[in-house]
Design an enzyme around this catalytic site. Structure first.
Site, PDB file in Angstrom:
ATOM      1  N   VAL A   1       0.441  23.761  12.589  1.00 23.94           N
ATOM      2  CA  VAL A   1       1.739  23.166  12.906  1.00 23.94           C
ATOM      3  C   VAL A   1       2.779  23.426  11.816  1.00 23.94           C
ATOM      4  CG1 VAL A   1       0.891  21.364  14.454  1.00 23.94           C
ATOM      5  CG2 VAL A   1       1.041  20.900  12.021  1.00 23.94           C
ATOM      6  N   GLY A   2       2.353  23.831  10.647  1.00 23.13           N
ATOM      7  CA  GLY A   2       3.330  24.137   9.609  1.00 23.13           C
ATOM      8  C   GLY A   2       2.640  24.439   8.297  1.00 23.13           C
TER       9      GLY A   2
ATOM     10  N   GLY B   1       3.516  24.596   3.857  1.00 25.35           N
ATOM     11  CA  GLY B   1       4.460  24.399   2.769  1.00 25.35           C
ATOM     12  C   GLY B   1       3.975  25.131   1.537  1.00 25.35           C
ATOM     13  N   GLY B   2       4.397  24.663   0.366  1.00 26.71           N
ATOM     14  CA  GLY B   2       4.084  25.363  -0.862  1.00 26.71           C
ATOM     15  C   GLY B   2       2.629  25.283  -1.274  1.00 26.71           C
TER      16      GLY B   2
ATOM     17  N   VAL C   1      -0.798  22.744   7.425  1.00 23.18           N
ATOM     18  CA  VAL C   1      -1.047  21.567   8.253  1.00 23.18           C
ATOM     19  C   VAL C   1      -1.430  22.030   9.658  1.00 23.18           C
ATOM     20  CG1 VAL C   1      -0.051  19.442   9.196  1.00 23.18           C
ATOM     21  CG2 VAL C   1       0.567  20.175   6.888  1.00 23.18           C
TER      22      VAL C   1
ATOM     23  N   LYS D   1      -4.388  18.377   6.851  1.00 25.16           N
ATOM     24  CA  LYS D   1      -3.698  19.168   5.828  1.00 25.16           C
ATOM     25  C   LYS D   1      -4.737  19.774   4.900  1.00 25.16           C
ATOM     26  CE  LYS D   1       0.221  18.799   2.716  1.00 25.16           C
ATOM     27  NZ  LYS D   1       1.362  17.969   2.353  1.00 25.16           N
TER      28      LYS D   1
ATOM     29  N   ASP E   1       9.870  14.068  -3.732  1.00 25.01           N
ATOM     30  CA  ASP E   1      10.035  15.297  -2.941  1.00 25.01           C
ATOM     31  C   ASP E   1      10.647  14.968  -1.580  1.00 25.01           C
ATOM     32  OD1 ASP E   1       9.901  18.035  -2.497  1.00 25.01           O
ATOM     33  OD2 ASP E   1       7.844  17.974  -1.741  1.00 25.01           O
TER      34      ASP E   1
HETATM   35  N1  LIG Z   1       1.389  14.213  10.068  1.00 28.48           N
HETATM   36  C1  LIG Z   1       1.995  15.300  10.575  1.00 28.48           C
HETATM   37  N2  LIG Z   1       2.129  15.463  11.905  1.00 28.48           N
HETATM   38  C2  LIG Z   1       2.731  16.555  12.415  1.00 28.48           C
HETATM   39  N3  LIG Z   1       3.238  17.565  11.671  1.00 28.48           N
HETATM   40  C3  LIG Z   1       3.153  17.471  10.336  1.00 28.48           C
HETATM   41  C4  LIG Z   1       2.523  16.356   9.711  1.00 28.48           C
HETATM   42  N4  LIG Z   1       2.586  16.541   8.356  1.00 28.48           N
HETATM   43  C5  LIG Z   1       3.220  17.705   8.163  1.00 28.48           C
HETATM   44  N5  LIG Z   1       3.564  18.285   9.346  1.00 28.48           N
HETATM   45  C6  LIG Z   1       4.266  19.572   9.532  1.00 28.48           C
HETATM   46  O1  LIG Z   1       3.709  20.524   8.662  1.00 28.48           O
HETATM   47  C7  LIG Z   1       4.750  21.137   7.886  1.00 28.48           C
HETATM   48  C8  LIG Z   1       4.197  21.576   6.538  1.00 28.48           C
HETATM   49  O2  LIG Z   1       3.910  20.457   5.757  1.00 28.48           O
HETATM   50  P1  LIG Z   1       3.744  20.578   4.187  1.00 28.48           P
HETATM   51  O3  LIG Z   1       2.535  21.374   3.889  1.00 28.48           O
HETATM   52  O4  LIG Z   1       3.802  19.216   3.639  1.00 28.48           O
HETATM   53  O5  LIG Z   1       4.974  21.434   3.693  1.00 28.48           O
HETATM   54  P2  LIG Z   1       6.516  21.099   3.492  1.00 28.48           P
HETATM   55  O6  LIG Z   1       6.631  19.624   3.333  1.00 28.48           O
HETATM   56  O7  LIG Z   1       6.885  21.843   2.256  1.00 28.48           O
HETATM   57  O8  LIG Z   1       7.237  21.609   4.714  1.00 28.48           O
HETATM   58  C9  LIG Z   1       5.835  20.086   7.809  1.00 28.48           C
HETATM   59  O9  LIG Z   1       7.102  20.606   7.556  1.00 28.48           O
HETATM   60  C10 LIG Z   1       5.738  19.435   9.187  1.00 28.48           C
HETATM   61  O10 LIG Z   1       6.522  20.156  10.116  1.00 28.48           O
HETATM   62 MG   LIG Z   2       5.452  18.234   3.241  1.00 26.42          MG
END
Ligand SMILES: Nc1ncnc2c1ncn2[C@@H]1O[C@H](COP(=O)(O)OP(=O)(O)O)[C@@H](O)[C@H]1O
Ligand SMILES: [Mg+2]
Length: 324
Positions: free
Chosen positions: A29-30, A32-33, A37, A52, A146
């Site tokens: 779903v995504g 980050g650094g 996730v 995550k 953050d």
């Molecule tokens: N509990 C969650 N439910 C659904 N999507 C999530 C959840 N936590 C994070 N995400 C998605 O995953 C993406 C990546 O998260 P993350 O690794 O924290 O990176 P960042 O905060 O730098 O974008 C987030 O931007 C969000 O879209």
């Molecule tokens: Mg994040």
């Protein structure tokens, strides 16, 4: 889990369909650094979760491991309607993971990228929910550090009075000893610098008021379409956070009541002492400004140049420079 496809051996995207700890990974779903996730199924409880996983190449980095572990503990310790609930955290086959509520919807980053600036009512509703989450964290002695659109998840609300329900996530930078400068000196990814408070940059001690600053940067972006400072490189951006005056939002949003500029200027003050004392105090002032109420609790000692009245032919107020 099949031995030849362990998470430490596989590319993150190769995990779809695989089992990690008690979770079957459904889709990414995504990312980050420091983490990816996934939406996943908790096979014991048959419920959908957000899983995550620490990026495999970072799993051996002690700084990142500590931050990841700490994030899960901190987030799990706070029970709040606008903070993503953490279900479980652990380690499997050398990979750190955290399972939390899966929030169906979008993060604010995607929302802003897709829809641009928000209506003032939407912006203040979102700000108020994030503010209540942050103040709760501060009451627990925790600083988020953050606050940014990517860490604000926007789900469908309950009714037309509450069109969206907002969750704050990612307490990965809350550990007090892990300063921003600490991360940069080990040469690791810090993330976006668009929302970082001046005291985080200079390595001074931070408290909840650094989240007030970051929240103000986010609110600014939801209103103006971009963060307060936009520069060509990181050094210039860090400089701007520390020394430059943020441009008035009303320049880009003539529909906003003039008082909004002063509220944002106070929340974005360089010194924490000059900011609002809490995130909800900031949002309360924002709301009052939006409906044109004078801000009673606070009068700026030195209003920003754009907010001061101009009297034709009159003397320039002392100590204030004329802007072009
Ligand atoms: N509990 C969650 N439910 C659904 N999507 C999530 C959840 N936590 C994070 N995400 C998605 O995953 C993406 C990546 O998260 P993350 O690794 O924290 O990176 P960042 O905060 O730098 O974008 C987030 O931007 C969000 O879209
Ligand atoms: Mg994040």
């Amino acid at each position: 889990m099949a031995h030849d496809t362990g998470p430490h051996a596989a590319r993150p995207s190769g995990l779809v369909g695989k089992q990690v700890a008690g979770y079957r990974i459904e889709r990414e779903v995504g990312r980050g650094g420091m983490a990816v996730v996934y939406r996943a199924k908790d096979l014991r409880l048959d419920r959908t979760v957000a899983l995550k996983l620490l990026a495999p190449e970072l799993a051996r980095n002690d700084t990142f491991r500590k931050r990841f572990t700490y994030e899960s503990r901190v987030a799990a310790a706070i029970d709040h309607p606008h903070i993503v609930p953490v279900f479980e955290a652990g380690e499997t086959d050398g990979v750190l993971y955290i399972a939390m509520r899966y929030v169906a919807g979008r993060d604010l980053r995607h929302l802003l990228d897709k829809e641009g600036p928000l209506a003032i009512t939407t912006a203040t509703r979102i700000a108020a929910q994030v503010a209540s989450a942050l103040d709760a964290a501060h009451d627990h002695g925790l600083v988020h550090r953050d606050v940014k659109p990517g860490n604000i998840l926007v789900a469908a609300g309950t009714d037309s009075d509450h069109p969206e329900h907002v969750y704050l996530t990612d307490f990965g930078l809350t550990k007090k000893s892990l300063s921003l400068t600490g991360f940069t000196t080990v040469g690791q990814f810090v993330g976006t610098l668009d929302y970082v408070a001046p005291e985080q940059i200079s390595g001074r001690p931070v408290d909840g008021r650094c989240d007030v600053y970051s929240l103000a940067c986010v609110v600014y972006e939801t209103l103006a379409g971009g963060p307060p400072f936009q520069r060509d490189d990181d050094m210039a951006l860090l400089w701007a956070h520390q020394y430059d005056v943020p441009p008035a939002v009303s320049g880009q949003r003539p529909d906003l009541a003039p008082g909004v500029d002063g509220v944002l200027a106070k929340a974005l003050a360089k010194s924490p002492d000059d900011r609002y004392g809490s995130c909800l105090a900031f949002v309360a002032a924002l709301r009052a400004a939006v409906v044109g109420e004078p801000e009673r609790a606070w009068a700026p000692p030195l209003p920003p140049a754009w907010a001061r009245p101009v009297f034709p032919g009159g003397p320039e107020p002392e100590g204030r420079e004329r802007l072009p």
